[in-house]
Design a protein around this motif. Structure first.
Motif, short mmCIF file in Angstrom:
data_model
loop_
_atom_site.label_atom_id
_atom_site.label_comp_id
_atom_site.label_asym_id
_atom_site.label_seq_id
_atom_site.Cartn_x
_atom_site.Cartn_y
_atom_site.Cartn_z
N TYR A 48 0.81 -1.21 0.00
CA TYR A 48 0.00 0.00 0.00
C TYR A 48 0.85 1.27 0.00
CZ TYR A 48 -4.19 -2.72 1.11
OH TYR A 48 -5.24 -3.61 1.06
N GLU A 49 0.51 2.19 -0.89
CA GLU A 49 0.89 3.58 -0.74
C GLU A 49 -0.24 4.26 0.05
OE1 GLU A 49 2.64 5.34 -4.53
OE2 GLU A 49 1.43 3.68 -5.30
N SER A 65 -3.74 2.60 -0.97
CA SER A 65 -3.96 2.11 -2.33
C SER A 65 -2.84 1.19 -2.79
CB SER A 65 -4.08 3.28 -3.31
OG SER A 65 -4.21 2.81 -4.64
N LYS A 66 -3.25 0.09 -3.40
CA LYS A 66 -2.32 -0.82 -4.06
C LYS A 66 -2.24 -0.56 -5.56
CE LYS A 66 -2.76 -4.93 -1.08
NZ LYS A 66 -3.12 -6.38 -1.08
N VAL A 67 -3.06 0.35 -6.07
CA VAL A 67 -3.17 0.56 -7.52
C VAL A 67 -2.74 1.96 -7.93
CG1 VAL A 67 -4.94 -1.22 -7.81
CG2 VAL A 67 -5.64 1.13 -7.29
N GLY A 68 -1.89 2.55 -7.13
CA GLY A 68 -1.39 3.90 -7.42
C GLY A 68 -2.15 4.96 -6.65
N ILE A 69 -1.45 6.05 -6.38
CA ILE A 69 -2.07 7.16 -5.65
C ILE A 69 -1.41 8.45 -6.14
CG2 ILE A 69 -0.52 6.97 -3.65
CD1 ILE A 69 -3.12 7.41 -1.93
N ALA A 92 -7.41 11.58 -3.87
CA ALA A 92 -6.31 11.16 -4.73
C ALA A 92 -6.89 10.38 -5.89
CB ALA A 92 -5.31 10.30 -3.96
N THR A 93 -6.11 10.27 -6.96
CA THR A 93 -6.50 9.46 -8.10
C THR A 93 -5.85 8.10 -7.99
OG1 THR A 93 -6.74 11.43 -9.49
CG2 THR A 93 -6.50 9.31 -10.61
N CYS A 94 -6.67 7.06 -7.99
CA CYS A 94 -6.23 5.67 -7.84
C CYS A 94 -6.70 4.89 -9.07
CB CYS A 94 -6.78 5.06 -6.56
SG CYS A 94 -6.39 5.98 -5.05
N ASP A 95 -5.77 4.51 -9.91
CA ASP A 95 -6.08 3.74 -11.12
C ASP A 95 -7.17 4.41 -11.94
OD1 ASP A 95 -5.80 1.67 -12.93
OD2 ASP A 95 -7.19 0.34 -11.88
N GLY A 96 -7.04 5.73 -12.12
CA GLY A 96 -7.95 6.48 -12.98
C GLY A 96 -9.23 6.95 -12.34
N VAL A 97 -9.45 6.62 -11.07
CA VAL A 97 -10.67 7.05 -10.37
C VAL A 97 -10.29 8.04 -9.27
CG1 VAL A 97 -12.62 6.31 -8.95
CG2 VAL A 97 -11.82 4.85 -10.82
N ARG A 98 -10.98 9.17 -9.25
CA ARG A 98 -10.76 10.14 -8.19
C ARG A 98 -11.48 9.66 -6.94
NH1 ARG A 98 -6.70 13.45 -7.21
NH2 ARG A 98 -7.27 15.13 -5.76
N VAL A 99 -10.74 9.47 -5.86
CA VAL A 99 -11.27 8.91 -4.63
C VAL A 99 -11.22 9.97 -3.53
CG1 VAL A 99 -10.99 7.13 -2.86
CG2 VAL A 99 -10.52 6.59 -5.26
N HIS A 100 -12.35 10.22 -2.89
CA HIS A 100 -12.43 11.14 -1.76
C HIS A 100 -12.71 10.33 -0.50
CE1 HIS A 100 -12.88 14.97 -4.10
NE2 HIS A 100 -13.33 14.12 -5.03
N SER A 101 -11.87 10.47 0.51
CA SER A 101 -12.12 9.88 1.83
C SER A 101 -12.55 11.01 2.75
CB SER A 101 -10.86 9.20 2.37
OG SER A 101 -11.10 8.64 3.64
N LEU A 102 -13.76 10.91 3.30
CA LEU A 102 -14.38 12.03 4.00
C LEU A 102 -14.89 11.64 5.38
CD1 LEU A 102 -16.66 13.27 1.08
CD2 LEU A 102 -14.37 14.10 1.64
N TYR A 103 -14.70 12.55 6.30
CA TYR A 103 -15.30 12.44 7.63
C TYR A 103 -16.11 13.71 7.84
CZ TYR A 103 -15.60 11.92 12.74
OH TYR A 103 -16.05 11.81 14.03
#
Length: 280
Positions: A48-49, A65-69, A92-103
């Motif tokens: 994981y990164e 992420s194991k698929v890039g960050i 961050a973008t992970c394997d072409g998908v923009r991912v938001h982690s939110l609280y």
């Protein structure tokens, strides 16, 4: 997580068991340096990164992420503070998908200063997602139950946050950008919770809420093969009060195994028969 430091004995075995490609964590309650010192080696050993936005004692979010960050954004640009900006978002973008982690802010009590802060924060989130790329996933503790079907008893939540019309309207406006609630898309009529209060045996009675959501844009939602709550991770010694929500894209290693695994044995309660632990 409700404190990643406290959950390490559960987090690492869970990663080894489920082997998720991308993980969004909330309420880590650790500054970035402390998080890296505690878990950096263990995560790198597992491939994981990670991207972090943490603070001492409170809040805190992360993406593993194991698929890039790539293209990491720490925080929510333009978000209000209370009074200072809090560690509640990382993307961050992970394997072409923009991912938001939110609280998302809790809101505390309706019409309080923290409640209005929550609504303002959600407004900024909507603008950020609207300006972003088409392939996007918004994940995390949203601190909003989308509908009455997402709480064990609407009557129990009268005069409480998480269910008020303004909060639900703010969430609906976010989804109106084209985001699919992948859990509800797959299981529209099922009883599904992701959070149970520690007190009063709420978990064992299955008196919960569904406030942990995965919202995906159409290109990502079309790839979903399964979506479920890993209720097993809420069992045993020293769990968080939340259970992981999982979405499988393209392939489903465990199959399309149901909305909650394992399913709860407690039946739905009669409306009005149970109260929240904090109710007077």
């Amino acid at each position: 997580m409700n404190s990643v430091k406290q959950r390490v004995p559960r987090l690492l075995p869970w990663l080894d068991q489920r082997k998720p490609d991308v993980v969004c964590l909330q309420e880590t309650k650790l500054a970035d340096e402390a998080f890296t010192k505690l878990l950096g080696g263990e995560l790198r050993d597992r491939g994981y990164e990670f991207a972090l936005n943490g603070e001492v004692q409170w809040n805190g979010v992360a993406i593993l992420s194991k698929v890039g960050i790539e293209d990491v954004t720490v925080g929510l640009p333009g978000a209000p503070g209370f009074p200072h900006v809090e560690a509640r978002a990382v993307s961050a973008t992970c394997d072409g998908v923009r991912v938001h982690s939110l609280y998302v802010p809790n809101g505390r009590t309706p019409d309080s200063e923290h409640y209005h802060y929550k609504l303002a924060w959600l407004s900024v989130l909507r603008d950020v997602v609207k300006a972003g790329p088409e392939a996007v996933v918004v994940c995390g503790d949203m601190n909003i139950a989308p509908t009455d079907a997402d709480v064990f008893d609407p009557d129990a939540y009268k005069d409480q946050t998480h269910v008020t019309p303004p909060e639900r309207a703010a969430l609906a406006e976010l989804q109106a950008l084209g985001l699919h609630d992948v859990m509800r898309d797959r299981w529209p009529d099922k009883r599904v919770f992701s959070y149970w209060d520690y007190r009063a045996g709420m978990f064992h009675q299955d008196l919960g809420m569904r406030i942990d959501l995965i919202l995906a844009s159409s290109p990502v939602a079309a790839r979903v093969q399964a979506s479920w709550v890993d209720r097993q991770a809420r069992k045993g010694t020293g769990p968080s009060d939340h259970a992981p929500v999982i979405a499988d894209l393209d392939t489903a290693p465990d199959g399309d195994i149901g909305p909650v695994v394992p399913p709860p044995s407690a039946p739905a309660v009669k409306r009005g028969s149970k109260k929240l632990p904090q109710s007077k």
